[in-house]
Design a protein around this motif. Structure first.
Motif, PDB file in Angstrom:
ATOM      1  N   MET A 142      22.503  25.725  42.149  1.00  0.00           N
ATOM      2  CA  MET A 142      23.466  26.401  43.023  1.00  0.00           C
ATOM      3  C   MET A 142      22.982  26.425  44.471  1.00  0.00           C
ATOM      4  O   MET A 142      23.752  26.177  45.397  1.00  0.00           O
ATOM      5  CB  MET A 142      23.706  27.825  42.512  1.00  0.00           C
ATOM      6  N   VAL A 143      21.702  26.723  44.674  1.00  0.00           N
ATOM      7  CA  VAL A 143      21.162  26.755  46.033  1.00  0.00           C
ATOM      8  C   VAL A 143      21.154  25.357  46.630  1.00  0.00           C
ATOM      9  O   VAL A 143      21.493  25.152  47.799  1.00  0.00           O
ATOM     10  CB  VAL A 143      19.745  27.368  46.036  1.00  0.00           C
ATOM     11  N   SER A 144      20.782  24.370  45.828  1.00  0.00           N
ATOM     12  CA  SER A 144      20.822  22.990  46.305  1.00  0.00           C
ATOM     13  C   SER A 144      22.248  22.587  46.653  1.00  0.00           C
ATOM     14  O   SER A 144      22.488  21.882  47.644  1.00  0.00           O
ATOM     15  CB  SER A 144      20.248  22.052  45.234  1.00  0.00           C
ATOM     16  N   ALA A 145      23.207  23.036  45.846  1.00  0.00           N
ATOM     17  CA  ALA A 145      24.613  22.734  46.125  1.00  0.00           C
ATOM     18  C   ALA A 145      25.056  23.358  47.439  1.00  0.00           C
ATOM     19  O   ALA A 145      25.703  22.714  48.275  1.00  0.00           O
ATOM     20  CB  ALA A 145      25.486  23.228  44.980  1.00  0.00           C
ATOM     21  N   ALA A 146      24.700  24.631  47.630  1.00  0.00           N
ATOM     22  CA  ALA A 146      25.039  25.290  48.894  1.00  0.00           C
ATOM     23  C   ALA A 146      24.365  24.585  50.062  1.00  0.00           C
ATOM     24  O   ALA A 146      24.941  24.440  51.145  1.00  0.00           O
ATOM     25  CB  ALA A 146      24.623  26.753  48.847  1.00  0.00           C
ATOM     26  N   GLY A 147      23.145  24.116  49.832  1.00  0.00           N
ATOM     27  CA  GLY A 147      22.433  23.391  50.866  1.00  0.00           C
ATOM     28  C   GLY A 147      23.050  22.044  51.190  1.00  0.00           C
ATOM     29  O   GLY A 147      22.694  21.424  52.201  1.00  0.00           O
ATOM     30  N   SER A 148      23.945  21.582  50.346  1.00  0.00           N
ATOM     31  CA  SER A 148      24.597  20.294  50.566  1.00  0.00           C
ATOM     32  C   SER A 148      25.779  20.391  51.515  1.00  0.00           C
ATOM     33  O   SER A 148      26.290  19.369  51.979  1.00  0.00           O
ATOM     34  CB  SER A 148      25.108  19.741  49.222  1.00  0.00           C
ATOM     35  N   LEU A 149      26.233  21.592  51.799  1.00  0.00           N
ATOM     36  CA  LEU A 149      27.452  21.749  52.592  1.00  0.00           C
ATOM     37  C   LEU A 149      27.220  21.509  54.074  1.00  0.00           C
ATOM     38  O   LEU A 149      28.177  21.329  54.831  1.00  0.00           O
ATOM     39  CB  LEU A 149      28.020  23.161  52.385  1.00  0.00           C
ATOM     40  N   GLY A 150      25.954  21.492  54.498  1.00  0.00           N
ATOM     41  CA  GLY A 150      25.670  21.373  55.923  1.00  0.00           C
ATOM     42  C   GLY A 150      26.194  20.101  56.540  1.00  0.00           C
ATOM     43  O   GLY A 150      26.795  20.122  57.625  1.00  0.00           O
ATOM     44  N   SER A 151      25.978  18.966  55.873  1.00  0.00           N
ATOM     45  CA  SER A 151      26.458  17.706  56.444  1.00  0.00           C
ATOM     46  C   SER A 151      27.983  17.623  56.428  1.00  0.00           C
ATOM     47  O   SER A 151      28.585  16.942  57.267  1.00  0.00           O
ATOM     48  CB  SER A 151      25.860  16.512  55.687  1.00  0.00           C
ATOM     49  N   LEU A 152      28.612  18.323  55.484  1.00  0.00           N
ATOM     50  CA  LEU A 152      30.075  18.373  55.440  1.00  0.00           C
ATOM     51  C   LEU A 152      30.623  19.036  56.700  1.00  0.00           C
ATOM     52  O   LEU A 152      31.707  18.707  57.184  1.00  0.00           O
ATOM     53  CB  LEU A 152      30.511  19.156  54.193  1.00  0.00           C
ATOM     54  N   LEU A 153      29.833  19.969  57.240  1.00  0.00           N
ATOM     55  CA  LEU A 153      30.216  20.677  58.467  1.00  0.00           C
ATOM     56  C   LEU A 153      29.682  19.979  59.715  1.00  0.00           C
ATOM     57  O   LEU A 153      30.410  19.752  60.683  1.00  0.00           O
ATOM     58  CB  LEU A 153      29.674  22.108  58.396  1.00  0.00           C
ATOM     59  N   ALA A 154      28.396  19.604  59.684  1.00  0.00           N
ATOM     60  CA  ALA A 154      27.729  19.127  60.896  1.00  0.00           C
ATOM     61  C   ALA A 154      28.205  17.750  61.346  1.00  0.00           C
ATOM     62  O   ALA A 154      28.426  17.519  62.540  1.00  0.00           O
ATOM     63  CB  ALA A 154      26.218  19.107  60.682  1.00  0.00           C
ATOM     64  N   ALA A 155      28.338  16.814  60.397  1.00  0.00           N
ATOM     65  CA  ALA A 155      28.683  15.436  60.785  1.00  0.00           C
ATOM     66  C   ALA A 155      30.029  15.347  61.508  1.00  0.00           C
ATOM     67  O   ALA A 155      30.101  14.750  62.597  1.00  0.00           O
ATOM     68  CB  ALA A 155      28.650  14.519  59.555  1.00  0.00           C
ATOM     69  N   PRO A 156      31.112  15.933  60.984  1.00  0.00           N
ATOM     70  CA  PRO A 156      32.379  15.852  61.728  1.00  0.00           C
ATOM     71  C   PRO A 156      32.339  16.566  63.074  1.00  0.00           C
ATOM     72  O   PRO A 156      32.899  16.075  64.063  1.00  0.00           O
ATOM     73  CB  PRO A 156      33.388  16.518  60.773  1.00  0.00           C
ATOM     74  N   ILE A 157      31.666  17.737  63.139  1.00  0.00           N
ATOM     75  CA  ILE A 157      31.568  18.459  64.414  1.00  0.00           C
ATOM     76  C   ILE A 157      30.821  17.610  65.440  1.00  0.00           C
ATOM     77  O   ILE A 157      31.248  17.456  66.586  1.00  0.00           O
ATOM     78  CB  ILE A 157      30.866  19.816  64.212  1.00  0.00           C
ATOM     79  N   GLY A 158      29.673  17.059  65.015  1.00  0.00           N
ATOM     80  CA  GLY A 158      28.896  16.236  65.932  1.00  0.00           C
ATOM     81  C   GLY A 158      29.659  15.008  66.393  1.00  0.00           C
ATOM     82  O   GLY A 158      29.602  14.630  67.564  1.00  0.00           O
ATOM     83  N   GLN A 159      30.400  14.368  65.483  1.00  0.00           N
ATOM     84  CA  GLN A 159      31.139  13.158  65.833  1.00  0.00           C
ATOM     85  C   GLN A 159      32.275  13.473  66.807  1.00  0.00           C
ATOM     86  O   GLN A 159      32.485  12.746  67.790  1.00  0.00           O
ATOM     87  CB  GLN A 159      31.693  12.499  64.571  1.00  0.00           C
ATOM     88  N   VAL A 160      33.026  14.536  66.560  1.00  0.00           N
ATOM     89  CA  VAL A 160      34.142  14.899  67.438  1.00  0.00           C
ATOM     90  C   VAL A 160      33.632  15.247  68.836  1.00  0.00           C
ATOM     91  O   VAL A 160      34.174  14.778  69.851  1.00  0.00           O
ATOM     92  CB  VAL A 160      34.936  16.079  66.834  1.00  0.00           C
ATOM     93  N   LEU A 161      32.584  16.072  68.917  1.00  0.00           N
ATOM     94  CA  LEU A 161      32.026  16.436  70.219  1.00  0.00           C
ATOM     95  C   LEU A 161      31.481  15.214  70.945  1.00  0.00           C
ATOM     96  O   LEU A 161      31.644  15.073  72.164  1.00  0.00           O
ATOM     97  CB  LEU A 161      30.917  17.484  70.042  1.00  0.00           C
ATOM     98  N   SER A 162      30.847  14.325  70.197  1.00  0.00           N
ATOM     99  CA  SER A 162      30.273  13.127  70.799  1.00  0.00           C
ATOM    100  C   SER A 162      31.356  12.203  71.353  1.00  0.00           C
ATOM    101  O   SER A 162      31.221  11.658  72.450  1.00  0.00           O
ATOM    102  CB  SER A 162      29.422  12.382  69.760  1.00  0.00           C
ATOM    103  N   GLU A 163      32.442  12.017  70.596  1.00  0.00           N
ATOM    104  CA  GLU A 163      33.521  11.136  71.050  1.00  0.00           C
ATOM    105  C   GLU A 163      34.264  11.719  72.244  1.00  0.00           C
ATOM    106  O   GLU A 163      34.666  10.998  73.157  1.00  0.00           O
ATOM    107  CB  GLU A 163      34.499  10.887  69.905  1.00  0.00           C
ATOM    108  N   ASP A 164      34.452  13.057  72.253  1.00  0.00           N
ATOM    109  CA  ASP A 164      35.245  13.681  73.312  1.00  0.00           C
ATOM    110  C   ASP A 164      34.431  13.978  74.571  1.00  0.00           C
ATOM    111  O   ASP A 164      34.948  13.881  75.693  1.00  0.00           O
ATOM    112  CB  ASP A 164      35.871  14.979  72.799  1.00  0.00           C
ATOM    113  N   TYR A 165      33.171  14.365  74.395  1.00  0.00           N
ATOM    114  CA  TYR A 165      32.386  14.831  75.540  1.00  0.00           C
ATOM    115  C   TYR A 165      31.035  14.124  75.710  1.00  0.00           C
ATOM    116  O   TYR A 165      30.309  14.418  76.655  1.00  0.00           O
ATOM    117  CB  TYR A 165      32.126  16.345  75.413  1.00  0.00           C
ATOM    118  N   GLY A 166      30.700  13.210  74.793  1.00  0.00           N
ATOM    119  CA  GLY A 166      29.425  12.515  74.882  1.00  0.00           C
ATOM    120  C   GLY A 166      28.416  13.023  73.860  1.00  0.00           C
ATOM    121  O   GLY A 166      28.541  14.138  73.346  1.00  0.00           O
ATOM    122  N   TRP A 167      27.411  12.197  73.590  1.00  0.00           N
ATOM    123  CA  TRP A 167      26.447  12.523  72.540  1.00  0.00           C
ATOM    124  C   TRP A 167      25.620  13.769  72.860  1.00  0.00           C
ATOM    125  O   TRP A 167      25.202  14.484  71.946  1.00  0.00           O
ATOM    126  CB  TRP A 167      25.531  11.337  72.269  1.00  0.00           C
TER     127      TRP A 167
END
Length: 411
Positions: A142-167
């Motif tokens: 369960m803890v490992s599963a919860a720990g898996s959610l970070g990339s589900l959140l971080a990758a899209p946020i990082g990509q959108v910010l990078s495309e709109d405002y730079g890396w």
């Protein structure tokens, strides 16, 4: 409901450990989305960037046993808090970088130290100590599963910010997210008040760190698991570092890499829950071998064909299911063999091998690409080694069941 009733007193600890793990791992696994724009902007090569990732993995791996030993001496809370602060500083240095030095120090050394103090080995040890043995494997899943959610959140946020405002804006967003690790580590640190429970390997509990290390390396099951763990790290870090670059070379939409990393994170949840549950019922080492063989076959299938959006997302789903399932299995196996007091340190010893593989996957993949202009040789090596070590792990699990080492039985 019975499980919830058992876990209720320790929920703040488990939630804190899960948030700390999900942010630390999610942000780290999503750094590959900045490879192309960052290297172009500050004038470094792909292999330079992957050298920083490789340094990160080596620092993480070789400092992990030390961080585990420090939790025995000083407690989990100060170690996790310091690691969380280092993660914030490391990402901030990357966001402000104008050359390779800042990338190596921030993205390599500081984030490596942070992960040694906050990532899987520490979070799993905190969780294992907080719950009874009867539900330990399930809770680790369960803890490992919860720990898996970070990339589900971080990758899209990082990509959108990078495309709109730079890396740099994308990395600044990562800095903001990483600040949340600090209060999470504080709550997870409540585990220091939990009395150490008894387990089958707890004869090691009253020994020194040196005796614990000797016991680990005299255990054949631990040695085979540790060697196979190296290939696990090589395959996974090769993907997190180089998949965005590979997709860009193949002309895919840049958002596809972020979507794929997000899919990996989402299916990590299912895989972690399944293998946490399965580890409480079947041979943990056998399950590890099956994961390594399955991953290798999926890697071979994907890279042998021209990528499409559909095949890439399917690949992400399959790999995600098999990704962090190793976490609860390795943590559970170490606790079963050696007890809980030195679990973080002994698991860290195994993790050194994992991170040596991560170094080879990140930096070796970059060197091969720079030399040959493609990733073909890199993925072929990863597939061959994964199949070989997975089969060895399965064969050994059939003839050598898990048990405390003889020196502990006689203690």
């Amino acid at each position: 409901m019975p499980l919830l009733k058992v876990l209720r007193p320790t929920l703040p600890i488990l939630v804190g450990a899960s948030i700390m793990l999900t942010l630390g791992m999610g942000l780290r696994q999503s750094l590959g989305i900045f490879l192309q724009p960052l290297t172009r902007d500050i004038g470094i090569s792909v292999s330079d960037f992957t050298l920083a990732v490789a340094v990160q993995n080596l620092a993480w791996g070789f400092l992990q046993p030390m961080a585990g030993a420090l939790t025995v001496r000083y407690g989990f809370r100060p170690v996790m808090m310091i690691g969380s602060v280092f993660n914030v500083i490391g990402l901030a240095l990357m966001a402000m970088a104008h050359g390779l030095t800042s990338i190596i120090i921030g993205g390599g050394i500081l984030i490596g130290i942070a992960l040694a103090c906050t990532a899987s080995a520490i979070a799993m040890s905190v969780s294992a100590r907080a719950v009874p043995a009867t539900v330990r494997s399930t809770v680790l899943g369960m803890v490992s599963a919860a720990g898996s959610l970070g990339s589900l959140l971080a990758a899209p946020i990082g990509q959108v910010l990078s495309e709109d405002y730079g890396w740099r804006a994308g990395l600044a967003g990562f800095v903001v997210l990483s600040i949340l690790m600090i209060p999470a580590a504080w709550y997870a640190g409540r585990v220091d008040r939990v009395p150490l429970p008894k387990t089958s390997g707890d004869e090691i509990g009253n020994t020194s760190a040196g005796v614990a290390v000797k016991a680990a390396f005299s255990n054949a099951s631990f040695l085979v698991m540790t060697c196979a763990y190296m290939v696990c790290g090589m395959q996974l870090v090769f993907l997190t570092t180089h998949l965005p670059s590979y997709l860009a070379i193949c002309g895919m939409d840049p958002m596809l890499s972020a979507q794929t990393l997000g899919v990996i994170g989402g299916f990590n949840v299912l895989g972690s829950l399944f293998f946490g549950w399965a580890g409480g019922r079947w041979n943990k080492l056998m399950l590890l071998g099956m994961i390594y063989v399955s991953r290798s076959l999926i890697l071979a299938w994907y890279f042998m064909l021209p990528p499409t959006p559909a095949s890439t997302l399917l690949f992400g789903a399959l790999m995600g299911f098999l990704w962090l399932g190793v976490g609860p299995l390795v943590a559970g196996a170490v606790a079963e063999m050696f007890g809980l007091r030195w679990q973080a340190m002994i698991q860290g010893l195994a993790f050194m091998s994992h991170q040596l593989g991560s170094f080879l996957g990140a930096y070796g993949g970059g060197l091969i690409y720079d030399a040959l202009g493609s990733y073909t040789m890199a993925w072929r090596i990863g597939v061959a080694l994964g199949l070989a070590f997975g089969i060895i792990q399965i064969a050994f699990a059939l003839i050598r069941p898990l048990s405390p080492p003889p020196v502990l039985k006689a203690a």
